[in-house]
Design a protein around this motif. Structure first.
Motif, PDB file in Angstrom:
ATOM      1  N   THR A   1     -13.641  23.579  30.928  1.00  0.00           N
ATOM      2  CA  THR A   1     -15.263  24.185  31.252  1.00  0.00           C
ATOM      3  C   THR A   1     -16.044  24.069  31.064  1.00  0.00           C
ATOM      4  N   LEU A   2     -16.401  22.878  30.389  1.00  0.00           N
ATOM      5  CA  LEU A   2     -17.740  22.350  30.064  1.00  0.00           C
ATOM      6  C   LEU A   2     -17.584  20.937  31.005  1.00  0.00           C
ATOM      7  N   PHE A   3     -16.812  21.127  31.901  1.00  0.00           N
ATOM      8  CA  PHE A   3     -16.709  19.600  32.640  1.00  0.00           C
ATOM      9  C   PHE A   3     -17.444  20.381  33.924  1.00  0.00           C
ATOM     10  N   HIS A   4     -16.597  22.070  34.154  1.00  0.00           N
ATOM     11  CA  HIS A   4     -17.418  22.956  35.570  1.00  0.00           C
ATOM     12  C   HIS A   4     -18.255  23.382  35.395  1.00  0.00           C
ATOM     13  N   VAL A   5     -18.091  23.668  34.244  1.00  0.00           N
ATOM     14  CA  VAL A   5     -19.925  24.025  33.852  1.00  0.00           C
ATOM     15  C   VAL A   5     -20.554  22.972  34.560  1.00  0.00           C
ATOM     16  N   ALA A   6     -20.947  21.692  33.535  1.00  0.00           N
ATOM     17  CA  ALA A   6     -21.593  20.550  33.804  1.00  0.00           C
ATOM     18  C   ALA A   6     -21.987  20.377  35.720  1.00  0.00           C
ATOM     19  N   LYS A   7     -20.756  20.713  36.124  1.00  0.00           N
ATOM     20  CA  LYS A   7     -21.291  19.848  37.140  1.00  0.00           C
ATOM     21  C   LYS A   7     -21.319  21.122  38.950  1.00  0.00           C
ATOM     22  N   CYS A   8     -21.001  22.298  38.243  1.00  0.00           N
ATOM     23  CA  CYS A   8     -20.672  23.554  38.988  1.00  0.00           C
ATOM     24  C   CYS A   8     -22.428  23.780  40.180  1.00  0.00           C
ATOM     25  N   SER A   9     -22.159  23.688  41.560  1.00  0.00           N
ATOM     26  CA  SER A   9     -22.991  23.597  42.289  1.00  0.00           C
ATOM     27  C   SER A   9     -23.655  25.167  43.097  1.00  0.00           C
ATOM     28  N   ALA A  10     -23.315  25.771  41.960  1.00  0.00           N
ATOM     29  CA  ALA A  10     -23.577  28.038  42.098  1.00  0.00           C
ATOM     30  C   ALA A  10     -25.296  27.422  41.378  1.00  0.00           C
ATOM     31  N   PRO A  11     -26.356  28.542  41.933  1.00  0.00           N
ATOM     32  CA  PRO A  11     -27.837  27.388  41.970  1.00  0.00           C
ATOM     33  C   PRO A  11     -27.299  28.689  40.454  1.00  0.00           C
TER      34      PRO A  11
ATOM     35  N   PRO B   1     -17.904  32.692  40.823  1.00  0.00           N
ATOM     36  CA  PRO B   1     -16.873  33.082  40.331  1.00  0.00           C
ATOM     37  C   PRO B   1     -15.730  32.701  38.808  1.00  0.00           C
ATOM     38  N   LYS B   2     -15.688  31.109  39.302  1.00  0.00           N
ATOM     39  CA  LYS B   2     -14.806  30.953  38.013  1.00  0.00           C
ATOM     40  C   LYS B   2     -15.735  30.291  37.229  1.00  0.00           C
ATOM     41  N   PHE B   3     -17.083  30.250  36.749  1.00  0.00           N
ATOM     42  CA  PHE B   3     -17.174  30.635  35.515  1.00  0.00           C
ATOM     43  C   PHE B   3     -17.602  31.685  35.125  1.00  0.00           C
ATOM     44  N   GLN B   4     -17.173  32.901  36.094  1.00  0.00           N
ATOM     45  CA  GLN B   4     -17.148  33.982  35.153  1.00  0.00           C
ATOM     46  C   GLN B   4     -15.345  34.556  34.851  1.00  0.00           C
ATOM     47  N   ARG B   5     -14.706  33.191  35.271  1.00  0.00           N
ATOM     48  CA  ARG B   5     -13.988  34.194  35.014  1.00  0.00           C
ATOM     49  C   ARG B   5     -13.449  33.009  33.719  1.00  0.00           C
ATOM     50  N   LEU B   6     -13.543  32.024  33.389  1.00  0.00           N
ATOM     51  CA  LEU B   6     -14.018  31.263  32.372  1.00  0.00           C
ATOM     52  C   LEU B   6     -14.508  32.321  31.417  1.00  0.00           C
ATOM     53  N   LEU B   7     -15.128  32.796  31.869  1.00  0.00           N
ATOM     54  CA  LEU B   7     -16.090  33.742  30.356  1.00  0.00           C
ATOM     55  C   LEU B   7     -15.224  34.268  29.942  1.00  0.00           C
ATOM     56  N   GLU B   8     -14.377  35.532  31.457  1.00  0.00           N
ATOM     57  CA  GLU B   8     -13.762  36.583  30.356  1.00  0.00           C
ATOM     58  C   GLU B   8     -12.502  35.389  29.856  1.00  0.00           C
ATOM     59  N   VAL B   9     -11.998  34.473  29.735  1.00  0.00           N
ATOM     60  CA  VAL B   9     -10.772  34.536  29.456  1.00  0.00           C
ATOM     61  C   VAL B   9     -10.812  33.583  27.575  1.00  0.00           C
TER      62      VAL B   9
END
Length: 146
Positions: free
Chosen positions: A108-118, A124-132
Motif C-alpha cells: 500500500t505504501l509503495f502504491h501511495v508513494a508511486k501513484c501517478s494520480a494528481p 480507484p486502487k487507493f480507494q480500494r486499499l483504504l476500504e480494506v
C-alpha cells in the motif's frame, strides 16, 4: 562460535568474546534461570561449553518475539533444550500472519508513494486499499460454544 571440545568450561570473558553477549546480560540470564554458571575462577563466572548453544537459542527466541519466561520454559533444569513444538508452531503461525499484514501495508505504501494520480482520493486502487484498511476483522471467539 564453537568451544574447544577439550575445554568443557569457559569463563565469562570467553563467553562474551564468542557470543557478543555482554557480561551484564549473562548475569541477567543467569538470574532469570535461562543459563547457569558452574562455579567461579576468582571473581569470574565459569560456564559449561553448551551455554553457547543456549545463548544461540535465546537469541533465536528473542528474534521470534518470545518472552524470556517462554524461552526459559524450554530448558530443563540441567540446561538441556526441550522444545515445545506445539507452542512454536503457534508462534510461527502468528509470525506468518504478521508478515502477511506487513506485506499488505508495504505494498500500500509503495502504491501511495508511486501513484501517478494528481490526487490520491481520485485513484480507484487507493480507494480500494483504504476500504480494506478501514474494515475491522471479526474477533475470534476464545471460548468454546456450549
Amino acid at each position: 562460535m564453537k568451544a574447544s571440545s577439550a575445554k568443557q568450561t569457559l569463563d565469562i570473558g570467553e563467553v562474551v568474546r564468542l557470543t557478543g553477549v555482554t557480561p551484564a546480560t549473562l548475569r541477567f540470564y543467569e538470574e532469570k534461570g535461562l543459563i547457569r554458571s558452574t562455579g567461579r575462577h576468582g571473581l569470574r563466572r565459569l560456564f559449561q561449553a553448551h551455554v553457547l548453544q543456549q545463548l544461540q537459542f535465546i537469541a533465536l527466541g528473542k528474534h521470534a518475539g518470545l518472552t524470556l519466561e517462554e524461552i526459559a520454559s524450554m530448558f530443563t533444569s540441567e540446561g538441556k533444550l526441550l522444545v515445545d513444538r506445539a507452542f512454536l508452531l503457534k508462534k510461527a503461525d502468528e509470525i506468518e500472519r504478521s508478515i502477511h499484514k506487513l506485506n499488505a501495508v508495504k505494498n500500500t505504501l509503495f502504491h501511495v508513494a508511486k501513484c501517478s494520480a494528481p490526487n490520491h482520493m481520485e485513484c480507484p486502487k487507493f480507494q480500494r486499499l483504504l476500504e480494506v484498511a478501514g474494515k475491522k476483522k471479526p474477533r475470534r471467539r476464545t471460548t468454546a460454544r456450549k
